[in-house]
Design a protein around this motif. Structure first.
Motif, PDB file in Angstrom:
ATOM      1  N   ALA A 116      35.471  12.248  45.364  1.00 53.94           N
ATOM      2  CA  ALA A 116      36.595  11.319  45.206  1.00 53.94           C
ATOM      3  C   ALA A 116      37.850  12.026  44.709  1.00 53.94           C
ATOM      4  CB  ALA A 116      36.207  10.196  44.252  1.00 53.94           C
ATOM      5  N   GLY A 117      37.742  13.325  44.477  1.00 52.01           N
ATOM      6  CA  GLY A 117      38.900  14.092  44.029  1.00 52.01           C
ATOM      7  C   GLY A 117      39.078  14.137  42.530  1.00 52.01           C
ATOM      8  N   ARG A 118      38.043  13.706  41.782  1.00 49.05           N
ATOM      9  CA  ARG A 118      38.117  13.721  40.322  1.00 49.05           C
ATOM     10  C   ARG A 118      37.376  14.944  39.793  1.00 49.05           C
ATOM     11  NH1 ARG A 118      37.053   8.258  41.525  1.00 49.05           N
ATOM     12  NH2 ARG A 118      34.823   8.555  41.092  1.00 49.05           N
ATOM     13  N   PHE A 119      38.132  15.982  39.519  1.00 49.93           N
ATOM     14  CA  PHE A 119      37.536  17.220  39.012  1.00 49.93           C
ATOM     15  C   PHE A 119      38.625  18.080  38.388  1.00 49.93           C
ATOM     16  CE2 PHE A 119      38.487  17.769  43.546  1.00 49.93           C
ATOM     17  CZ  PHE A 119      39.327  18.882  43.533  1.00 49.93           C
ATOM     18  N   GLU A 120      38.210  19.098  37.666  1.00 52.74           N
ATOM     19  CA  GLU A 120      39.128  20.065  37.076  1.00 52.74           C
ATOM     20  C   GLU A 120      38.852  21.432  37.686  1.00 52.74           C
ATOM     21  OE1 GLU A 120      38.959  19.926  32.842  1.00 52.74           O
ATOM     22  OE2 GLU A 120      39.425  17.774  32.743  1.00 52.74           O
ATOM     23  N   THR A 121      39.926  22.173  37.956  1.00 53.37           N
ATOM     24  CA  THR A 121      39.814  23.484  38.591  1.00 53.37           C
ATOM     25  C   THR A 121      40.086  24.589  37.585  1.00 53.37           C
ATOM     26  OG1 THR A 121      40.587  22.544  40.685  1.00 53.37           O
ATOM     27  CG2 THR A 121      40.655  24.938  40.481  1.00 53.37           C
ATOM     28  N   GLU A 122      39.290  25.634  37.667  1.00 57.54           N
ATOM     29  CA  GLU A 122      39.437  26.771  36.769  1.00 57.54           C
ATOM     30  C   GLU A 122      39.298  28.056  37.577  1.00 57.54           C
ATOM     31  OE1 GLU A 122      37.527  27.979  32.486  1.00 57.54           O
ATOM     32  OE2 GLU A 122      36.146  27.439  34.095  1.00 57.54           O
ATOM     33  N   GLU A 123      40.093  29.057  37.247  1.00 60.73           N
ATOM     34  CA  GLU A 123      39.995  30.353  37.904  1.00 60.73           C
ATOM     35  C   GLU A 123      39.443  31.379  36.936  1.00 60.73           C
ATOM     36  OE1 GLU A 123      43.729  31.496  39.622  1.00 60.73           O
ATOM     37  OE2 GLU A 123      43.517  30.100  41.315  1.00 60.73           O
ATOM     38  N   ARG A 124      38.508  32.182  37.399  1.00 60.23           N
ATOM     39  CA  ARG A 124      37.909  33.239  36.596  1.00 60.23           C
ATOM     40  C   ARG A 124      38.185  34.593  37.259  1.00 60.23           C
ATOM     41  NH1 ARG A 124      33.659  31.450  33.110  1.00 60.23           N
ATOM     42  NH2 ARG A 124      34.094  29.267  32.574  1.00 60.23           N
ATOM     43  N   ILE A 125      38.661  35.558  36.465  1.00 60.81           N
ATOM     44  CA  ILE A 125      38.904  36.870  37.031  1.00 60.81           C
ATOM     45  C   ILE A 125      37.573  37.579  37.277  1.00 60.81           C
ATOM     46  CG2 ILE A 125      41.117  37.032  35.831  1.00 60.81           C
ATOM     47  CD1 ILE A 125      39.807  39.142  33.990  1.00 60.81           C
ATOM     48  N   MET A 126      37.601  38.533  38.208  1.00 61.63           N
ATOM     49  CA  MET A 126      36.428  39.327  38.536  1.00 61.63           C
ATOM     50  C   MET A 126      36.791  40.815  38.463  1.00 61.63           C
ATOM     51  SD  MET A 126      34.911  37.034  41.699  1.00 61.63           S
ATOM     52  CE  MET A 126      33.336  37.909  41.724  1.00 61.63           C
ATOM     53  N   GLN A 254      24.774  61.437  37.638  1.00 61.37           N
ATOM     54  CA  GLN A 254      24.796  62.814  37.178  1.00 61.37           C
ATOM     55  C   GLN A 254      26.010  63.045  36.287  1.00 61.37           C
ATOM     56  OE1 GLN A 254      24.839  65.340  40.625  1.00 61.37           O
ATOM     57  NE2 GLN A 254      22.932  64.510  41.475  1.00 61.37           N
ATOM     58  N   ALA A 255      25.915  64.079  35.429  1.00 61.57           N
ATOM     59  CA  ALA A 255      27.078  64.464  34.639  1.00 61.57           C
ATOM     60  C   ALA A 255      28.225  64.804  35.574  1.00 61.57           C
ATOM     61  CB  ALA A 255      26.734  65.657  33.748  1.00 61.57           C
ATOM     62  N   GLY A 256      29.414  64.293  35.267  1.00 60.08           N
ATOM     63  CA  GLY A 256      30.580  64.490  36.123  1.00 60.08           C
ATOM     64  C   GLY A 256      30.895  63.293  36.997  1.00 60.08           C
ATOM     65  N   ASP A 257      29.928  62.379  37.170  1.00 53.01           N
ATOM     66  CA  ASP A 257      30.195  61.162  37.952  1.00 53.01           C
ATOM     67  C   ASP A 257      31.220  60.292  37.219  1.00 53.01           C
ATOM     68  OD1 ASP A 257      28.370  62.000  39.795  1.00 53.01           O
ATOM     69  OD2 ASP A 257      26.793  60.570  39.218  1.00 53.01           O
ATOM     70  N   ARG A 258      32.092  59.639  38.007  1.00 50.55           N
ATOM     71  CA  ARG A 258      33.116  58.766  37.454  1.00 50.55           C
ATOM     72  C   ARG A 258      32.852  57.331  37.882  1.00 50.55           C
ATOM     73  NH1 ARG A 258      37.627  60.213  40.488  1.00 50.55           N
ATOM     74  NH2 ARG A 258      38.825  58.703  39.259  1.00 50.55           N
ATOM     75  N   ILE A 259      33.045  56.413  36.936  1.00 48.48           N
ATOM     76  CA  ILE A 259      32.959  54.980  37.230  1.00 48.48           C
ATOM     77  C   ILE A 259      34.341  54.409  36.991  1.00 48.48           C
ATOM     78  CG2 ILE A 259      31.892  52.790  36.620  1.00 48.48           C
ATOM     79  CD1 ILE A 259      30.185  56.059  35.728  1.00 48.48           C
ATOM     80  N   VAL A 260      34.962  53.912  38.051  1.00 47.81           N
ATOM     81  CA  VAL A 260      36.327  53.388  37.978  1.00 47.81           C
ATOM     82  C   VAL A 260      36.258  51.866  38.132  1.00 47.81           C
ATOM     83  CG1 VAL A 260      38.660  53.476  38.934  1.00 47.81           C
ATOM     84  CG2 VAL A 260      37.193  55.523  38.996  1.00 47.81           C
ATOM     85  N   VAL A 261      36.810  51.145  37.149  1.00 52.11           N
ATOM     86  CA  VAL A 261      36.706  49.683  37.130  1.00 52.11           C
ATOM     87  C   VAL A 261      38.082  49.079  36.907  1.00 52.11           C
ATOM     88  CG1 VAL A 261      35.646  47.689  36.005  1.00 52.11           C
ATOM     89  CG2 VAL A 261      34.370  49.835  36.193  1.00 52.11           C
ATOM     90  N   GLN A 262      38.392  48.031  37.660  1.00 55.86           N
ATOM     91  CA  GLN A 262      39.640  47.299  37.492  1.00 55.86           C
ATOM     92  C   GLN A 262      39.447  45.864  37.939  1.00 55.86           C
ATOM     93  OE1 GLN A 262      41.094  50.071  40.774  1.00 55.86           O
ATOM     94  NE2 GLN A 262      42.605  48.397  40.911  1.00 55.86           N
ATOM     95  N   ARG A 263      40.464  45.058  37.716  1.00 57.10           N
ATOM     96  CA  ARG A 263      40.377  43.660  38.137  1.00 57.10           C
ATOM     97  C   ARG A 263      40.309  43.580  39.655  1.00 57.10           C
ATOM     98  NH1 ARG A 263      44.278  38.458  36.633  1.00 57.10           N
ATOM     99  NH2 ARG A 263      43.644  37.207  38.436  1.00 57.10           N
ATOM    100  N   ALA A 264      39.470  42.671  40.142  1.00 58.88           N
ATOM    101  CA  ALA A 264      39.343  42.475  41.582  1.00 58.88           C
ATOM    102  C   ALA A 264      40.576  41.794  42.149  1.00 58.88           C
ATOM    103  CB  ALA A 264      38.090  41.649  41.892  1.00 58.88           C
ATOM    104  N   ASP A 265      40.759  41.924  43.450  1.00 60.44           N
ATOM    105  CA  ASP A 265      41.916  41.324  44.114  1.00 60.44           C
ATOM    106  C   ASP A 265      41.808  39.806  44.199  1.00 60.44           C
ATOM    107  OD1 ASP A 265      43.008  43.849  44.547  1.00 60.44           O
ATOM    108  OD2 ASP A 265      41.992  44.082  46.472  1.00 60.44           O
ATOM    109  N   HIS A 266      40.584  39.281  44.123  1.00 53.25           N
ATOM    110  CA  HIS A 266      40.383  37.838  44.246  1.00 53.25           C
ATOM    111  C   HIS A 266      39.820  37.276  42.942  1.00 53.25           C
ATOM    112  CE1 HIS A 266      36.932  40.124  45.883  1.00 53.25           C
ATOM    113  NE2 HIS A 266      36.265  39.380  45.027  1.00 53.25           N
ATOM    114  N   VAL A 267      39.867  35.961  42.817  1.00 46.03           N
ATOM    115  CA  VAL A 267      39.327  35.267  41.653  1.00 46.03           C
ATOM    116  C   VAL A 267      38.258  34.285  42.106  1.00 46.03           C
ATOM    117  CG1 VAL A 267      41.462  35.469  40.333  1.00 46.03           C
ATOM    118  CG2 VAL A 267      41.072  33.428  41.753  1.00 46.03           C
TER     119      VAL A 267
END
Length: 299
Positions: A116-126, A254-267
């Protein structure tokens, strides 16, 4: 008409999921909606009297996805469907979840209101991240809760050099590191003494797991941050290290491996019943005390 095509995704390992799933599908069908049941859900529950669809078809066709299960089921659906911009609703089949917030006994009322269109919308970052060895990307994935770098064996620690936006922050010796979204702040990060972040915050947390130095504390960073973590050493008694993107795992780092993390382009877009309050969920889930006179209107 709100949400003409609705997809149903369930934790099909749960015993007895077929009955509430059928009731929900019937409610939607009687309301004139086209129902799609995710293929594995249909196959494992026997609810195959409606159209079945793979996740990519759901992403292209559906206007709403209803997830019945626990937070783990929602995490998987979110990673796969968020890029399509489809809103998700979580129906809890079991104990109260943080993001599957609609109790099973309230499904009829909640879904009727949604239609019926009765709801609340929320966005969560990823989050989006990748594991890099030399010039090669070994693994890439998205996460709604967190990215976790940790030791893979019983003893010893890992050593990680952390840079934020190309600037050296620290070198940490610990059992691991958690990079968490506000959604994930009530998951593993909370167990590691990280702060609870309100879902509306545009931030991520970096939480050490059992650090060698007690001065290494959780830190909250802007969601525009790019975290670059280099695995500089693995203890001799260690069998290795691993990285987890929610439930997706890459082991034998292994030693030397890099893990690169940032906000995703979508929510992730979540829909809640009218009157949803994050603090109410915290009180119920974490058993916070409250005054008898307290009401949600004070939140």
């Amino acid at each position: 008409m709100h949400f003409p095509i609705v997809a149903l995704i369930g934790r099909y390992q749960d015993t007895g999921l077929d009955a509430p799933l059928r009731e929900l599908a019937a409610l939607l069908s009687e309301a004139g909606r086209t129902v799609l049941v995710e293929s594995r859900t249909a196959q494992n529950t026997g609810v195959n009297e409606y159209d079945c669809a793979e996740i990519d078809e759901i992403g292209k066709r559906a206007h709403l996805a209803i997830v019945m299960g626990g937070d783990g089921t929602m995490l998987g659906a979110a990673r796969e469907l968020a890029p399509y911009g489809i809103p998700l609703v979580g129906i809890n089949h079991g104990r109260l979840g943080f993001i599957t917030d609609v109790p099973l006994q309230e499904v009829t009322r909640a879904v009727t209101d949604l239609l019926a269109g009765r709801f609340e919308t929320e966005e969560r970052i990823m989050l989006q991240g990748r594991v890099v060895r030399g010039d090669e990307v070994l693994f890439s994935a998205t996460a709604l809760n967190d990215v976790v770098l940790n030791r893979a064996g019983r003893g010893g620690m890992i050593e990680v050099r952390v840079e934020v936006n190309g600037v050296y922050m620290s070198t940490q010796r610990a059992d691991g590191l958690i990079i968490s979204t506000p959604t994930g702040s009530t998951a593993y990060a909370l167990a590691a003494n990280g702060p609870i972040l309100h879902p509306a915050l545009k931030a991520v947390t970096l939480v050490p797991i059992a650090p060698q130095s007690l001065s290494n504390r959780p830190i909250v960073l802007p969601d525009t941050s790019v975290l670059d973590m280099t695995l500089t050493a693995i203890s001799r008694v260690e069998t290795g290290a691993s990285v987890h993107f929610d439930m997706q795992t890459l082991s034998e780092l292994q030693a030397g491996d890099r893990i690169v993390v940032q906000r995703a382009d979508h929510v992730l877009r979540l829909l809640h019943p009218v009157g949803y309050r994050f603090f109410s969920t915290l009180r119920r889930k974490l058993h916070w005390s409250q005054m008898p006179q307290a009401t949600d209107s004070l939140e």
